[in-house]
Write an enzyme that holds these catalytic residues in place. Sequence first.
Site, PDB file in Angstrom:
ATOM      1  N   TYR A  56       0.838  -1.207   0.000  1.00 32.62           N
ATOM      2  CA  TYR A  56       0.000   0.000   0.000  1.00 32.62           C
ATOM      3  C   TYR A  56       0.873   1.257   0.000  1.00 32.62           C
ATOM      4  O   TYR A  56       1.607   1.519   0.959  1.00 32.62           O
ATOM      5  CB  TYR A  56      -0.935   0.024   1.206  1.00 32.62           C
ATOM      6  CG  TYR A  56      -1.885  -1.161   1.285  1.00 32.62           C
ATOM      7  CD1 TYR A  56      -2.284  -1.852   0.143  1.00 32.62           C
ATOM      8  CD2 TYR A  56      -2.391  -1.586   2.497  1.00 32.62           C
ATOM      9  CE1 TYR A  56      -3.140  -2.935   0.207  1.00 32.62           C
ATOM     10  CE2 TYR A  56      -3.263  -2.675   2.574  1.00 32.62           C
ATOM     11  CZ  TYR A  56      -3.625  -3.337   1.424  1.00 32.62           C
ATOM     12  OH  TYR A  56      -4.478  -4.415   1.488  1.00 32.62           O
ATOM     13  N   HIS A 120      -0.557 -12.100   0.219  1.00 36.44           N
ATOM     14  CA  HIS A 120      -1.316 -10.989  -0.365  1.00 36.44           C
ATOM     15  C   HIS A 120      -1.734 -11.242  -1.817  1.00 36.44           C
ATOM     16  O   HIS A 120      -0.892 -11.437  -2.680  1.00 36.44           O
ATOM     17  CB  HIS A 120      -0.420  -9.740  -0.293  1.00 36.44           C
ATOM     18  CG  HIS A 120      -1.136  -8.440  -0.485  1.00 36.44           C
ATOM     19  ND1 HIS A 120      -0.543  -7.240  -0.246  1.00 36.44           N
ATOM     20  CD2 HIS A 120      -2.398  -8.155  -0.892  1.00 36.44           C
ATOM     21  CE1 HIS A 120      -1.389  -6.264  -0.495  1.00 36.44           C
ATOM     22  NE2 HIS A 120      -2.521  -6.803  -0.901  1.00 36.44           N
TER      23      HIS A 120
END
Length: 316
Positions: A56, A120
């Site tokens: 992110y 992820h």
Amino acid sequence: MISNRLGAEGPRVSALALGAASLGGVYQPVSQAQANLVVAAALEAGVNLIDVAPYYGATRAETALGAALRGVPRDDVVLMTKVGRQGDKSWDFSREAVLRSLDESRRRLGVDRIDVLQCHDIEYGDRQQLLDEALPALRELKAQGVIGRIGVTGYDLALLEEIALAEAVDTVMAYCTYTLQDQRLAPVARRLAAQGVAVFNASPLGMGLLTADGPPDWHPAHDRVRDAAMAAARRCRALGADLSFVALQFALQTAAQAGVVSTVVGMSRPETLRQNIAALTTQIDPAALAAVQDALAPVKDLGWDLLPGHGGKAGA
Ligand SMILES: NC(=O)c1ccc[n+]([C@@H]2O[C@H](COP(=O)([O-])OP(=O)(O)OC[C@H]3O[C@@H](n4cnc5c(N)ncnc54)[C@H](OP(=O)(O)O)[C@@H]3O)[C@@H](O)[C@H]2O)c1
């Protein structure tokens, strides 16, 4: 704050979780002062579950979150981060990359222990590497007590369910699949919950799709879905309601019956946080809900796997 247990003997986690991707500036620039305010407001309100990832904002979200958590007693927060995704189109589930990534996350977050470490967006990575290297490495780290629980995240519900059950992971995080527009996560989450897997619903606003301003340019939804969401926003406005609020009320208030332990929402401002806490318990306006459901009916459950749109960050 409404809370649920994370696994049979796990800590209690808030039903609303802070999604810290926003702190990495993925929607708009967020200053450290603003990140500090929203994290402090979250903890003050009993929002103790925070989700982040190295990906992110290219590590900016973890760095900002770590700074905002300085001085916070470790047990006051349940921290989830991730391994494996390195860039918009780059994954590495090798053992070496997993161990390095975890160390870097711990340093950025300023903690020794990670409560939940997740692989992820697994549908894009190398499946064999995930099974042969990443998940065994996570299991070792869990046995050593460096991480509390292991999980997988992604968008492909069939794959998440298959891997979660075959590999006996503790948690699954899916995104954009339990919203007013797409509810395909619910039956999957209920099956996983029955097997003791804790399921998180991320992005109940569909990564900004179900907001008055609509989604960011990089959003993968098809124009038909965007148009329906815009129509839903207009119909809400005409009734004096706000699409985001109705969407959050729906996702938060029906989460338990959908098998969801916590709903992860991106929030970079204390005002948004306060509004979303109110959405947990304020009764849904039936006229606004009916209007939104009607506007979204033609695109119900049509994710970008079924109705491809703009490709998104990971797509072609
Ligand atoms: N592939 C992945 O790894 C993945 C994908 C999606 C989500 N997630 C996880 O889930 C979290 C949430 O997803 P997300 O941040 O992408 O999307 P989201 O929660 O669907 O949307 C976040 C955006 O909606 C805005 N918002 C939140 N509540 C609102 C409200 N009541 N009214 C109006 N706007 C509102 C936020 O605004 P402000 O920032 O201005 O407060 C932010 O811009 C992420 O932070 C991440 O932890 C993971």
